[in-house]
Design a protein around this motif. Structure first.
Motif, short mmCIF file in Angstrom:
data_model
loop_
_atom_site.label_atom_id
_atom_site.label_comp_id
_atom_site.label_asym_id
_atom_site.label_seq_id
_atom_site.Cartn_x
_atom_site.Cartn_y
_atom_site.Cartn_z
N ASP A 100 0.86 -1.18 0.00
CA ASP A 100 0.00 0.00 0.00
C ASP A 100 0.90 1.23 0.00
O ASP A 100 1.97 1.23 0.63
N GLY A 101 0.43 2.30 -0.64
CA GLY A 101 1.24 3.52 -0.78
C GLY A 101 2.31 3.28 -1.83
O GLY A 101 2.14 2.48 -2.75
N GLY A 102 3.43 4.00 -1.65
CA GLY A 102 4.54 3.77 -2.57
C GLY A 102 4.31 4.28 -3.97
O GLY A 102 4.99 3.84 -4.91
N GLU A 103 3.37 5.23 -4.14
CA GLU A 103 3.22 5.83 -5.47
C GLU A 103 4.39 6.77 -5.76
O GLU A 103 4.84 7.49 -4.87
N LEU A 104 4.84 6.75 -6.99
CA LEU A 104 5.77 7.77 -7.45
C LEU A 104 4.91 8.93 -7.96
O LEU A 104 4.15 8.76 -8.91
N GLN A 159 1.19 13.67 -11.44
CA GLN A 159 0.79 12.38 -11.99
C GLN A 159 1.40 11.29 -11.13
O GLN A 159 2.52 11.43 -10.64
N ALA A 160 0.66 10.20 -10.95
CA ALA A 160 1.13 9.11 -10.10
C ALA A 160 1.48 7.90 -10.95
O ALA A 160 0.83 7.62 -11.96
N ALA A 161 2.54 7.20 -10.54
CA ALA A 161 2.92 5.96 -11.22
C ALA A 161 3.08 4.87 -10.16
O ALA A 161 3.77 5.05 -9.15
N LYS A 162 2.39 3.76 -10.38
CA LYS A 162 2.55 2.56 -9.56
C LYS A 162 2.29 1.41 -10.52
O LYS A 162 1.14 1.06 -10.79
N LEU A 163 3.35 0.87 -11.07
CA LEU A 163 3.24 0.01 -12.24
C LEU A 163 3.38 -1.46 -11.88
O LEU A 163 3.84 -1.82 -10.79
N ASN A 164 3.03 -2.30 -12.84
CA ASN A 164 3.23 -3.73 -12.69
C ASN A 164 4.73 -4.05 -12.64
O ASN A 164 5.55 -3.33 -13.24
N ALA A 165 5.07 -5.13 -11.96
CA ALA A 165 6.47 -5.55 -11.89
C ALA A 165 6.98 -5.82 -13.31
O ALA A 165 6.30 -6.47 -14.11
N GLY A 166 8.15 -5.27 -13.61
CA GLY A 166 8.74 -5.42 -14.94
C GLY A 166 8.54 -4.21 -15.83
O GLY A 166 9.18 -4.08 -16.86
#
Ligand code: NI
Length: 227
Positions: free
Chosen positions: A128-132, A141-148
């Motif tokens: 939870d959290g950890g948005e860039l 703008q927020a980035a929270k992407l899939n692994a890879g």
């Protein structure tokens, strides 16, 4: 402009990275922040000289060097060796700007940071959290992407990593100097290249209209590039 580059690492590679990184020697990341940033940085990192960091970092650089979307979007001339970091237990990195000039004397490397990149190695539902959060001209703008997957964003932007309140967020980050320093010019070249790729599908290899666009693309690149 934020650019997401999907599948820099495939599922098997992500698994390998995670296994290697889970057994690695994590250390406090604050000492490597700049004098102002240190007050807002709370995470763990691998030392630059850590053999796991060196080996996995080289794997990332090999993958990027063969990734057509990355090459087109970044036009990277020099890439800072990937840094591996981990956020957990409320770990975060408050609002900061990345250093403009980065020097690595032992490698004889100096780069002007034009682009910053975060390659996500944890799945978004693992924490939870950890948005860039990246402050852009038209808002954050927020980035929270899939692994890879990886996001490229302007090093000139103010950005932060929000606190990780559950689980672990493991990423690799890097910086690059582009042949095109100007972000707007680089963005136009990327758009043009993407359009050329799309228009080329189904056309003859020597289609004169596509050739004319490629001609213009290269002459703009020649006009703007600083190498
Ligand atoms: Ni940063």
């Amino acid at each position: 402009m934020l650019i997401v580059i999907e599948n820099v690492l495939d599922a098997g590679e992500v698994r390998l990275f995670r296994e290697r990184l889970s057994a690695a020697a994590w250390v406090d990341g604050a000492p490597t922040a700049g004098s102002r940033s240190v007050a807002v940085k709370q995470n763990l990192q691998l030392d630059r000289s850590d053999p796991v960091a060196v080996e996995l970092g080289q794997m990332i650089l090999r993958k990027l060097g063969a990734h057509p979307v990355f090459i087109s979007a970044s036009l990277a001339e020099k890439i800072w060796p990937p840094v591996f970091n981990r956020y957990e237990n409320g770990g975060h990195y408050g609002t900061h700007v990345d250093s403009a000039l980065m020097r690595l004397p032992e490698a004889g490397l100096t780069i002007r940071s034009d682009l910053s990149a975060t390659l996500f190695l944890s799945e978004p539902d693992e924490y939870d959290g950890g948005e860039l959060l990246i402050e852009e001209q038209y808002g954050a703008q927020a980035a929270k992407l899939n692994a890879g997957d990886m996001v490229l964003y302007p090093s000139s932007s103010l950005h932060q990593v929000t606190p990780v309140t559950r689980g672990q967020r493991v990423c690799a980050i890097m910086w690059m100097q582009s042949a095109i320093a100007d972000a707007a010019a680089r963005g136009m070249l990327f758009e043009m290249d993407q359009s050329i790729q799309a228009l080329s599908v189904g056309r003859a290899k020597d289609d004169p209209d596509v050739d004319r666009l490629i001609h213009v693309y290269h002459n703009l690149l020649r006009r703007w590039a600083q190498v």
